[in-house]
Scaffold this active site. Structure first.
Site, PDB file in Angstrom:
ATOM      1  N   ASN A  27       0.823  -1.201   0.000  1.00 48.04           N
ATOM      2  CA  ASN A  27       0.000   0.000   0.000  1.00 48.04           C
ATOM      3  C   ASN A  27       0.861   1.255   0.000  1.00 48.04           C
ATOM      4  O   ASN A  27       0.985   1.938  -1.022  1.00 48.04           O
ATOM      5  CB  ASN A  27      -0.927  -0.030   1.222  1.00 48.04           C
ATOM      6  CG  ASN A  27      -1.942   1.089   1.195  1.00 48.04           C
ATOM      7  OD1 ASN A  27      -1.816   2.045   0.443  1.00 48.04           O
ATOM      8  ND2 ASN A  27      -2.957   0.983   2.009  1.00 48.04           N
ATOM      9  N   ASP A  28       1.492   1.541   1.121  1.00 46.60           N
ATOM     10  CA  ASP A  28       2.222   2.802   1.240  1.00 46.60           C
ATOM     11  C   ASP A  28       3.370   2.923   0.239  1.00 46.60           C
ATOM     12  O   ASP A  28       3.686   4.015  -0.216  1.00 46.60           O
ATOM     13  CB  ASP A  28       2.763   2.949   2.654  1.00 46.60           C
ATOM     14  CG  ASP A  28       1.630   2.982   3.671  1.00 46.60           C
ATOM     15  OD1 ASP A  28       0.564   3.495   3.297  1.00 46.60           O
ATOM     16  OD2 ASP A  28       1.814   2.494   4.794  1.00 46.60           O
TER      17      ASP A  28
END
Lengths: 103, 457
Positions: free
Chosen positions: B383-384
């Site tokens: 995600n990040d």
């Protein structure tokens, strides 16, 4: 005594530079195994524990402290080296695939 | 003198072993032998210690070593690869505690000799002990991974530090040996370790573990000073220095400032900038069959593995999917973000476990220019590290972090367990892009479906 202390300080300083120099080119993929390996190496405190316990004589407090220290130090050493080896085993396992440098 | 020459020689050779071992550990080809050499050095140093003059209590020593070996060995052998980071932290904590107990013992034993190494050994050992345990608890899910905060945090820690200094001074001044002060010192340092790590979020734990690792190294070196033991000084200092450099390298890879990690401010999302309202906020779902077609007929697919993949134990399935696609003539590569997984290098270890060939794993710098030619980027549980906000949104807490340019690929497929935000709790605009398709579900299940579908093409 002064000489001894001074010698220790010399060694301390030289070891700092050695430590930095020795790993300065580590690739990112090895950060985790390297940290784990370094973790195992500072398990050298085990030696201190052994000396403390070995010289405890009749002193019960020193005996207890040394005994606990040896257990903890051994955990650090054994766990550290085995975990590191397990991580690195995986890198090793597929070296045969690496026959031709693919790009 | 003759009696002392054997241990001294053993220590010298052991020190060399540690230096060579560490050197070899920093290159992929030689790493395993490096670990082995360092281990041999440790065994040698231990054997030499038994030959020191005035040693006794050999039986208890061997018993204690046996007690430590069994759980250490079992834990290390049984732990899952995904849980490696917290294991390292746990063992590190044990080393810290060991240094603390030894320094306490040295203090009780001899009033003479400089007090500074013993005092610092107690402080660093204690902080490292409880700090590592908290880090372990956070990564293991025993303690909340979220940053725990309370009022006046920094002020309390500063007071604690002052109290530690004060009790250190008092213990030196106390003519009766200052044992009570020393115990107070240890207790305060133990508390400091807890309070210092508790406010730090799970995403920053690798950095914290690395800091504590060099802390323990330094504590070991200081214990060596107190005991006049050269091998401890060398090994401890080596780790202290190498660990510090490693921390800096890691921070660079994760784009964190060390000071911010340690003194806490990451994870404090600026309130105003939280929900970046841009256009429509719908995620477009995709079925596994459609996803399989997209990849099966692509020329080039780049897989972005993240921690979600590791948690789902999907490494082997990814490798299977990759082989299936390759058989169809699709070029498949893996994009490895330096901090994919939970620590730098963690994802490489996990994929290596699944026999993914080494040359297919590409670093961020190598793979980033290739995304533009990729027909599809398959993001699995990451995600990040693919959040474009790191490039575009100065208000985002991860702004400036180097990311994988997955958003540059022609199509983006995201396998994700749910709609929530990632590890660091930040929204990801990539998921709302028009070319992004979401395949919701557990990474393992989703991959199994994908494999079946690709087989049926």
């Amino acid at each position: 005594m002064i000489i001894g202390t001074l010698a220790m300080i010399y060694i301390f300083i030289l070891a700092i530079f050695t430590g930095v120099e020795v790993i300065s080119r580590v690739p990112t993929i090895l950060h985790t195994p390297l940290m784990s390996g370094a973790n195992a190496i500072h398990g050298i405190v085990l030696i201190g524990g052994v000396i403390l316990l070995g010289n405890a004589g009749d002193d019960k407090v020193l005996f207890a402290l040394g005994f606990i220290a040896v257990i903890l130090g051994t955990l650090n050493v054994v766990g550290g080296f085995v975990v590191t080896d397990r991580m690195l085993e995986m890198f090793k396992a597929k070296t045969p695939d690496k026959t031709g440098p693919d790009k | 003198m003759n009696l002392e020459i054997v241990p001294a020689a053993a220590y010298l050779i052991a020190s060399l072993c540690f230096i060579f071992g560490l050197k070899r550990l920093s290159s992929a080809r030689t790493a395993r032998s490096g670990n082995f050499i360092a281990g041999a050095g440790m065994a040698l140093a231990l054997a030499g210690t038994f030959l020191l003059p005035d040693m006794g209590h050999f039986c208890p020593i061997l018993v204690a070593i046996a007690i430590g070996t069994v759980p250490g060995w079992l834990l290390a052998k049984r732990v899952k690869m995904t849980a490696m980071p917290q294991m390292v932290s746990l063992f590190n904590g044990m080393g810290g505690a060991c240094a603390m107990f030894i320094s306490l013992g040295e203090w009780i034993k001899a009033a003479e000799g400089p007090a500074l190494p013993k005092l610092l050994g107690i402080i660093l050992g204690s902080v490292s002990f409880t700090g590592s345990l908290v880090a372990f608890g956070k990564l293991q899910g025993l303690i909340s991974e979220k940053p725990v905060r309370w009022p006046l945090q920094k002020a309390i820690n500063a007071c604690l530090l002052l109290a530690i200094l004060a009790s250190a001074l008092a213990s030196v001044r106390d003519p009766s040996g200052g044992l009570l002060w020393i115990l107070a010192l240890a207790a305060l340092a133990l508390l400091l370790g807890v309070l210092q790590v508790l406010p730090i979020g799970g995403a920053d734990m690798p950095v914290v573990i690395s800091v504590l690792n060099s802390c323990t190294g330094l504590a070991a070196a200081l214990t060596g000073f107190a005991m006049h033991n050269m091998s401890m000084i060398v090994a401890g200092t080596l780790v202290g220095a190498a660990g510090s450099l490693l921390t800096v390298l890691m921070c660079k890879a994760m784009n964190r400032s060390l000071a911010k990690v340690v003194f806490g401010s990451f994870g404090l999302v600026p309130k105003g900038a939280a929900p970046a309202a841009q256009g429509d906020q719908t995620m477009r779902e995709i079925a596994a069959s459609e996803c399989a077609i997209m990849m099966g007929y692509a020329r080039k697919v780049i897989i972005v593995p993240g921690y979600g993949l590791a948690v789902a134990q999907g490494q082997h399935l990814v490798h299977e999917l990759e082989q299936l696609l390759e058989k169809r003539g699709v070029e498949v590569k893996y994009a490895i973000h330096p901090v994919a997984g939970r620590m730098p290098g963690h994802m490489n270890v996990l994929l290596a476990e699944a026999d993914v060939p080494y040359p297919k794993l590409l670093d961020m710098e190598e793979i980033n220019p290739e995304f533009e030619q990729a027909d599809a980027a398959l993001i699995i549980g990451a995600n990040d590290v693919v959040n474009p906000a790191a490039r575009t949104d100065p208000g985002s807490p991860i702004y400036g972090m180097p990311i994988l340019n997955a958003d540059k690929a022609k199509n983006v497929i995201v396998i994700k367990r749910g709609r929530g935000a990632g590890f660091a709790g930040i929204e990801n605009a990539l998921f709302y892009q028009s070319k992004t398709r979401m395949l919701f579900g557990d990474a393992k299940k989703a991959l199994q479906e994908l494999i079946t579908e690709v087989r049926g093409l």
